[in-house]
Design an enzyme around this catalytic site. Structure first.
Site, PDB file in Angstrom:
ATOM      1  CB  THR A  28      -0.980   0.043   1.201  1.00  0.00           C
ATOM      2  OG1 THR A  28      -0.229  -0.076   2.414  1.00  0.00           O
ATOM      3  CG2 THR A  28      -2.006  -1.069   1.135  1.00  0.00           C
ATOM      4  NE  ARG A  36     -10.683 -10.390   2.320  1.00  0.00           N
ATOM      5  CZ  ARG A  36      -9.851 -10.900   1.416  1.00  0.00           C
ATOM      6  NH1 ARG A  36      -8.597 -10.454   1.344  1.00  0.00           N
ATOM      7  NH2 ARG A  36     -10.224 -11.845   0.595  1.00  0.00           N
ATOM      8  CG  HIS A 123      -3.024 -15.504  -4.170  1.00  0.00           C
ATOM      9  ND1 HIS A 123      -3.457 -14.700  -3.154  1.00  0.00           N
ATOM     10  CD2 HIS A 123      -3.227 -16.784  -3.734  1.00  0.00           C
ATOM     11  CE1 HIS A 123      -3.906 -15.456  -2.152  1.00  0.00           C
ATOM     12  NE2 HIS A 123      -3.775 -16.710  -2.473  1.00  0.00           N
ATOM     13  CB  CYS A 156      -6.307 -16.703 -27.193  1.00  0.00           C
ATOM     14  SG  CYS A 156      -4.781 -17.561 -27.577  1.00  0.00           S
TER      15      CYS A 156
HETATM   16  P1  NAD Z   1      -5.986  -7.834   2.638  1.00  0.00           P
HETATM   17  O1  NAD Z   1      -6.433  -6.759   1.709  1.00  0.00           O
HETATM   18  O2  NAD Z   1      -6.975  -8.855   3.086  1.00  0.00           O
HETATM   19  O3  NAD Z   1      -5.356  -7.219   3.967  1.00  0.00           O
HETATM   20  C1  NAD Z   1      -4.318  -6.286   3.940  1.00  0.00           C
HETATM   21  C2  NAD Z   1      -3.999  -5.919   5.396  1.00  0.00           C
HETATM   22  O4  NAD Z   1      -2.858  -5.059   5.393  1.00  0.00           O
HETATM   23  C3  NAD Z   1      -5.136  -5.158   6.106  1.00  0.00           C
HETATM   24  O5  NAD Z   1      -5.386  -5.750   7.366  1.00  0.00           O
HETATM   25  C4  NAD Z   1      -4.572  -3.735   6.256  1.00  0.00           C
HETATM   26  O6  NAD Z   1      -5.011  -3.086   7.433  1.00  0.00           O
HETATM   27  C5  NAD Z   1      -3.091  -3.990   6.306  1.00  0.00           C
HETATM   28  N1  NAD Z   1      -2.264  -2.870   5.837  1.00  0.00           N
HETATM   29  C6  NAD Z   1      -2.463  -2.129   4.717  1.00  0.00           C
HETATM   30  N2  NAD Z   1      -1.456  -1.235   4.558  1.00  0.00           N
HETATM   31  C7  NAD Z   1      -0.635  -1.397   5.640  1.00  0.00           C
HETATM   32  C8  NAD Z   1       0.588  -0.770   6.046  1.00  0.00           C
HETATM   33  N3  NAD Z   1       1.172   0.188   5.302  1.00  0.00           N
HETATM   34  N4  NAD Z   1       1.166  -1.179   7.211  1.00  0.00           N
HETATM   35  C9  NAD Z   1       0.580  -2.168   7.961  1.00  0.00           C
HETATM   36  N5  NAD Z   1      -0.547  -2.817   7.613  1.00  0.00           N
HETATM   37  C10 NAD Z   1      -1.157  -2.437   6.456  1.00  0.00           C
HETATM   38  O7  NAD Z   1      -4.709  -8.496   1.976  1.00  0.00           O
HETATM   39  P2  NAD Z   1      -4.346 -10.003   1.760  1.00  0.00           P
HETATM   40  O8  NAD Z   1      -4.434 -10.739   3.059  1.00  0.00           O
HETATM   41  O9  NAD Z   1      -3.092 -10.016   1.000  1.00  0.00           O
HETATM   42  O10 NAD Z   1      -5.511 -10.538   0.807  1.00  0.00           O
HETATM   43  C11 NAD Z   1      -5.837  -9.838  -0.359  1.00  0.00           C
HETATM   44  C12 NAD Z   1      -5.811 -10.686  -1.609  1.00  0.00           C
HETATM   45  O11 NAD Z   1      -5.835  -9.797  -2.697  1.00  0.00           O
HETATM   46  C13 NAD Z   1      -4.566 -11.463  -1.741  1.00  0.00           C
HETATM   47  O12 NAD Z   1      -4.964 -12.737  -2.010  1.00  0.00           O
HETATM   48  C14 NAD Z   1      -3.823 -10.853  -2.933  1.00  0.00           C
HETATM   49  O13 NAD Z   1      -3.634 -11.861  -3.923  1.00  0.00           O
HETATM   50  C15 NAD Z   1      -4.722  -9.852  -3.544  1.00  0.00           C
HETATM   51  N6  NAD Z   1      -4.196  -8.463  -3.658  1.00  0.00           N
HETATM   52  C16 NAD Z   1      -2.922  -8.244  -4.049  1.00  0.00           C
HETATM   53  C17 NAD Z   1      -2.451  -6.939  -4.159  1.00  0.00           C
HETATM   54  C18 NAD Z   1      -1.013  -6.721  -4.592  1.00  0.00           C
HETATM   55  O14 NAD Z   1      -0.468  -7.539  -5.320  1.00  0.00           O
HETATM   56  N7  NAD Z   1      -0.368  -5.647  -4.149  1.00  0.00           N
HETATM   57  C19 NAD Z   1      -3.276  -5.852  -3.862  1.00  0.00           C
HETATM   58  C20 NAD Z   1      -4.595  -6.116  -3.476  1.00  0.00           C
HETATM   59  C21 NAD Z   1      -5.047  -7.423  -3.364  1.00  0.00           C
END
Ligand code: NAD
Length: 260
Positions: A28, A36, A123, A156
């Site tokens: 992020t 989430r 994933h 494709c």
């Molecule tokens: P999630 O979205 O379920 O949870 C992310 C968690 O990280 C949250 O609890 C949030 O509060 C916390 N968070 C966010 N920024 C933060 C920071 N800077 N410091 C500390 N905590 C922080 O994520 P998940 O468990 O990875 O599940 C999401 C699914 O979506 C995964 O399966 C993934 O494949 C996919 N996804 C991937 C990306 C990516 O590749 N960057 C982005 C979004 C979703």
């Protein structure tokens, strides 16, 4: 340094085989929203979950068109690694990283310098596409160019025996309802079962089987540390839970240079 952070820092110093499990929260601070968290894509727009579900993506051309439009604008293509990704590289340089298991699809760990051989992308990756019919894989930019040129649901173009495949194209990620790659799951589980410290970073730990790595490591006798902004599904079995900013705290935990 906060007392708990100092204690985990000591555990990192003592550990010889660390597995890092990362989720969307580590990216992020690179400008890629999680799903989430409080500002997550699904928290703001619960309908977006539809496009990430295989069954809807394959059955509904409107879902696919929307997904391609969103992909054009995705922050993933221009995002840069942040201090959280670079902190994991420090563990590798210190000879402690057994494996980096990520739920992320953004390839920012590899861009930060983690050896791709140590990364398990549970994933998949958003940087490639796959044809649902013939399995042809290509770099994502090739498909985005076609979308920009006017194809709203590109198909494709692989030709065999005088016939064009025409299959549905999706990103090479694991959607909901899609089976994970069994070899990847096996590698991740083996690493979790043989590590002496598991660091779960930036995940709600609500997506399985990724989240199961936490109890697997714990049952195998490893210390478990969870670093996340908010509570997770496995806080109750962790040896330490740190609620803080990943790009600030993770470099401290691994003993990184403050300039990281
Ligand atoms: P999630 O979205 O379920 O949870 C992310 C968690 O990280 C949250 O609890 C949030 O509060 C916390 N968070 C966010 N920024 C933060 C920071 N800077 N410091 C500390 N905590 C922080 O994520 P998940 O468990 O990875 O599940 C999401 C699914 O979506 C995964 O399966 C993934 O494949 C996919 N996804 C991937 C990306 C990516 O590749 N960057 C982005 C979004 C979703």
């Amino acid at each position: 340094m906060d007392g708990r952070v100092a204690e985990v820092r000591r555990w990192v110093d003592e550990a010889e085989r660390i597995v890092v499990l990362t989720g969307a929260g580590i990216s992020t601070d690179s400008g890629i929203p999680d799903f989430r968290g409080p500002k997550g894509v699904w928290t703001r727009n619960p309908g977006a979950e539809r496009a990430a579900t295989l069954q809807h993506y394959l059955a509904d051309d409107e879902v696919r068109r929307g997904a391609w439009r969103n992909r054009l604008e995705a922050p993933t293509w221009t995002a840069e690694p942040n201090p959280g990704h670079r902190a994991v590289v420090v563990l590798e340089r210190r000879g402690k990283l057994l494996a980096l298991v990520t739920q992320n699809i953004d390839e920012l760990h590899q861009r930060a310098g983690t050896d791709p051989a140590l990364v398990v992308e549970l994933h998949g990756t958003a940087h490639r596409t796959v044809c649902w019919t013939c399995g042809d894989r290509r770099p994502m930019p090739e498909m985005l160019d076609r979308v920009r040129a006017g194809e709203d649901d590109p198909r494709c173009l692989v030709a065999a025996d005088g016939q064009v495949c025409g299959g549905i194209i999706k990103s090479a990620t694991i959607s909901f309802g899609q089976q994970l790659v069994p070899q990847d799951v096996q590698r991740a589980e083996q690493a979790a079962a043989s590590c002496d410290l598991l660091l779960a970073v930036g995940s709600t730990l609500s997506v399985v089987p990724a989240a199961y790595l936490v109890p697997i490591a714990k049952e195998a006798g490893a210390r478990v540390v969870i670093l996340n902004a908010e509570p997770t599904a496995y806080d109750h079995i962790a040896d330490a839970v740190i609620n803080g900013s990943i790009s600030e705290v993770l470099p401290e935990l691994v003993g990184a240079d403050p300039q990281l």
